[in-house]
Design a protein around this motif. Structure first.
Motif, PDB file in Angstrom:
ATOM      1  N   LEU A   9       0.836  -1.202   0.000  1.00  0.00           N
ATOM      2  CA  LEU A   9       0.000   0.000   0.000  1.00  0.00           C
ATOM      3  C   LEU A   9       0.868   1.248   0.000  1.00  0.00           C
ATOM      4  CD1 LEU A   9      -2.722  -1.005   2.599  1.00  0.00           C
ATOM      5  CD2 LEU A   9      -2.909  -0.988   0.114  1.00  0.00           C
ATOM      6  N   PHE A  10       0.407   2.273  -0.721  1.00  0.00           N
ATOM      7  CA  PHE A  10       1.087   3.551  -0.782  1.00  0.00           C
ATOM      8  C   PHE A  10       0.291   4.582   0.010  1.00  0.00           C
ATOM      9  CE2 PHE A  10       2.137   1.216  -4.672  1.00  0.00           C
ATOM     10  CZ  PHE A  10       3.522   1.189  -4.568  1.00  0.00           C
ATOM     11  N   ASP A  11       0.910   5.721   0.297  1.00  0.00           N
ATOM     12  CA  ASP A  11       0.264   6.762   1.108  1.00  0.00           C
ATOM     13  C   ASP A  11      -1.073   7.221   0.527  1.00  0.00           C
ATOM     14  OD1 ASP A  11       2.295   6.740   2.957  1.00  0.00           O
ATOM     15  OD2 ASP A  11       3.370   8.432   2.071  1.00  0.00           O
ATOM     16  N   CYS A  12      -1.197   7.264  -0.785  1.00  0.00           N
ATOM     17  CA  CYS A  12      -2.417   7.775  -1.399  1.00  0.00           C
ATOM     18  C   CYS A  12      -3.464   6.676  -1.624  1.00  0.00           C
ATOM     19  CB  CYS A  12      -2.092   8.469  -2.715  1.00  0.00           C
ATOM     20  SG  CYS A  12      -1.274   7.403  -3.906  1.00  0.00           S
ATOM     21  N   ASP A  13      -3.171   5.432  -1.260  1.00  0.00           N
ATOM     22  CA  ASP A  13      -4.126   4.334  -1.425  1.00  0.00           C
ATOM     23  C   ASP A  13      -5.215   4.388  -0.363  1.00  0.00           C
ATOM     24  OD1 ASP A  13      -2.673   3.367  -3.538  1.00  0.00           O
ATOM     25  OD2 ASP A  13      -1.733   1.754  -2.412  1.00  0.00           O
ATOM     26  N   ALA A  14      -6.373   3.864  -0.706  1.00  0.00           N
ATOM     27  CA  ALA A  14      -7.477   3.764   0.244  1.00  0.00           C
ATOM     28  C   ALA A  14      -8.103   2.380   0.120  1.00  0.00           C
ATOM     29  CB  ALA A  14      -8.520   4.837  -0.026  1.00  0.00           C
ATOM     30  N   LEU A  15      -8.448   1.798   1.249  1.00  0.00           N
ATOM     31  CA  LEU A  15      -9.164   0.526   1.280  1.00  0.00           C
ATOM     32  C   LEU A  15     -10.597   0.790   1.708  1.00  0.00           C
ATOM     33  CD1 LEU A  15      -6.583  -1.828   3.029  1.00  0.00           C
ATOM     34  CD2 LEU A  15      -7.209  -1.797   0.617  1.00  0.00           C
ATOM     35  N   LEU A  16     -11.529   0.091   1.073  1.00  0.00           N
ATOM     36  CA  LEU A  16     -12.941   0.216   1.412  1.00  0.00           C
ATOM     37  C   LEU A  16     -13.492  -1.181   1.657  1.00  0.00           C
ATOM     38  CD1 LEU A  16     -15.663   1.799   1.575  1.00  0.00           C
ATOM     39  CD2 LEU A  16     -15.906   1.306  -0.872  1.00  0.00           C
ATOM     40  N   ALA A  17     -14.042  -1.400   2.827  1.00  0.00           N
ATOM     41  CA  ALA A  17     -14.698  -2.670   3.144  1.00  0.00           C
ATOM     42  C   ALA A  17     -16.202  -2.436   3.147  1.00  0.00           C
ATOM     43  CB  ALA A  17     -14.245  -3.183   4.511  1.00  0.00           C
ATOM     44  N   THR A  18     -16.935  -3.246   2.395  1.00  0.00           N
ATOM     45  CA  THR A  18     -18.392  -3.174   2.379  1.00  0.00           C
ATOM     46  C   THR A  18     -18.938  -4.479   2.935  1.00  0.00           C
ATOM     47  OG1 THR A  18     -18.582  -4.052   0.126  1.00  0.00           O
ATOM     48  CG2 THR A  18     -18.384  -1.663   0.357  1.00  0.00           C
ATOM     49  N   PHE A  19     -20.091  -4.403   3.589  1.00  0.00           N
ATOM     50  CA  PHE A  19     -20.665  -5.606   4.180  1.00  0.00           C
ATOM     51  C   PHE A  19     -22.162  -5.448   4.345  1.00  0.00           C
ATOM     52  CE2 PHE A  19     -19.080  -2.794   7.448  1.00  0.00           C
ATOM     53  CZ  PHE A  19     -20.137  -2.685   8.335  1.00  0.00           C
ATOM     54  N   ASP A  20     -22.859  -6.577   4.400  1.00  0.00           N
ATOM     55  CA  ASP A  20     -24.303  -6.556   4.618  1.00  0.00           C
ATOM     56  C   ASP A  20     -24.740  -7.910   5.131  1.00  0.00           C
ATOM     57  OD1 ASP A  20     -26.861  -5.522   4.695  1.00  0.00           O
ATOM     58  OD2 ASP A  20     -27.297  -6.019   2.617  1.00  0.00           O
ATOM     59  N   GLY A  21     -25.706  -7.914   6.002  1.00  0.00           N
ATOM     60  CA  GLY A  21     -26.289  -9.144   6.526  1.00  0.00           C
ATOM     61  C   GLY A  21     -27.798  -9.044   6.477  1.00  0.00           C
ATOM     62  N   GLN A  44      -4.666   5.958  -6.713  1.00  0.00           N
ATOM     63  CA  GLN A  44      -4.698   7.160  -7.530  1.00  0.00           C
ATOM     64  C   GLN A  44      -4.390   6.828  -8.991  1.00  0.00           C
ATOM     65  OE1 GLN A  44      -1.862  10.151  -6.264  1.00  0.00           O
ATOM     66  NE2 GLN A  44      -3.409  11.733  -6.510  1.00  0.00           N
ATOM     67  N   ASN A  45      -5.167   7.414  -9.900  1.00  0.00           N
ATOM     68  CA  ASN A  45      -5.016   7.250 -11.349  1.00  0.00           C
ATOM     69  C   ASN A  45      -5.235   5.817 -11.828  1.00  0.00           C
ATOM     70  OD1 ASN A  45      -4.355  10.010 -11.642  1.00  0.00           O
ATOM     71  ND2 ASN A  45      -2.229   9.570 -11.124  1.00  0.00           N
ATOM     72  N   CYS A  46      -5.956   5.000 -11.076  1.00  0.00           N
ATOM     73  CA  CYS A  46      -6.256   3.623 -11.469  1.00  0.00           C
ATOM     74  C   CYS A  46      -7.738   3.340 -11.194  1.00  0.00           C
ATOM     75  CB  CYS A  46      -5.423   2.619 -10.675  1.00  0.00           C
ATOM     76  SG  CYS A  46      -3.669   2.695 -11.028  1.00  0.00           S
ATOM     77  N   ALA A  47      -8.256   2.348 -11.879  1.00  0.00           N
ATOM     78  CA  ALA A  47      -9.617   1.896 -11.577  1.00  0.00           C
ATOM     79  C   ALA A  47      -9.599   1.151 -10.243  1.00  0.00           C
ATOM     80  CB  ALA A  47     -10.112   0.973 -12.688  1.00  0.00           C
ATOM     81  N   GLN A  48     -10.723   1.183  -9.538  1.00  0.00           N
ATOM     82  CA  GLN A  48     -10.784   0.450  -8.267  1.00  0.00           C
ATOM     83  C   GLN A  48     -10.589  -1.047  -8.529  1.00  0.00           C
ATOM     84  OE1 GLN A  48     -13.344   2.271  -9.433  1.00  0.00           O
ATOM     85  NE2 GLN A  48     -15.226   1.089  -9.410  1.00  0.00           N
ATOM     86  N   ILE A  49     -10.004  -1.726  -7.562  1.00  0.00           N
ATOM     87  CA  ILE A  49      -9.679  -3.147  -7.690  1.00  0.00           C
ATOM     88  C   ILE A  49     -10.405  -3.918  -6.595  1.00  0.00           C
ATOM     89  CG2 ILE A  49      -7.832  -4.853  -7.649  1.00  0.00           C
ATOM     90  CD1 ILE A  49      -5.914  -2.483  -8.344  1.00  0.00           C
ATOM     91  N   LEU A  50     -11.178  -4.917  -6.989  1.00  0.00           N
ATOM     92  CA  LEU A  50     -11.841  -5.789  -6.017  1.00  0.00           C
ATOM     93  C   LEU A  50     -10.806  -6.800  -5.524  1.00  0.00           C
ATOM     94  CD1 LEU A  50     -14.359  -6.844  -4.540  1.00  0.00           C
ATOM     95  CD2 LEU A  50     -14.820  -8.247  -6.564  1.00  0.00           C
TER      96      LEU A  50
END
Length: 75
Positions: A9-21, A44-50
């Motif tokens: 991971l780089f400083d400008c990266d972000a992780l997103l966790a989604t969940f549902d029950g 940054q400058n990339c498409a989101q990656i699952l």
């Protein structure tokens, strides 16, 4: 079998966790419960990656418990 993901991971990266029950009938003998979670990388400058996605049927439980189980799964 589980797979291990090594990620730099780089400083400008972000992780997103989604969940549902969910629980049909909100618990009880006739209910059907399930939960799911996914983990996304935003760079940054990339498409989101699952990175990971999972969904499972769980034993009969309440809707609130299914939500909490999915949150734990995401972590």
């Amino acid at each position: 079998s589980p797979q291990i993901l090594l990620l730099c991971l780089f400083d400008c990266d972000a992780l997103l966790a989604t969940f549902d029950g969910a629980s049909r009938g909100n618990g009880g003998p006739s209910s059907l419960s399930s939960c799911g979670a996914s983990l996304w990388l935003f760079r940054q400058n990339c498409a989101q990656i699952l990175l990971a996605a999972v969904g499972v049927q769980i034993p009969s439980t309440t809707n609130v418990d299914a939500e909490f189980q999915s949150m734990i799964m995401a972590l």
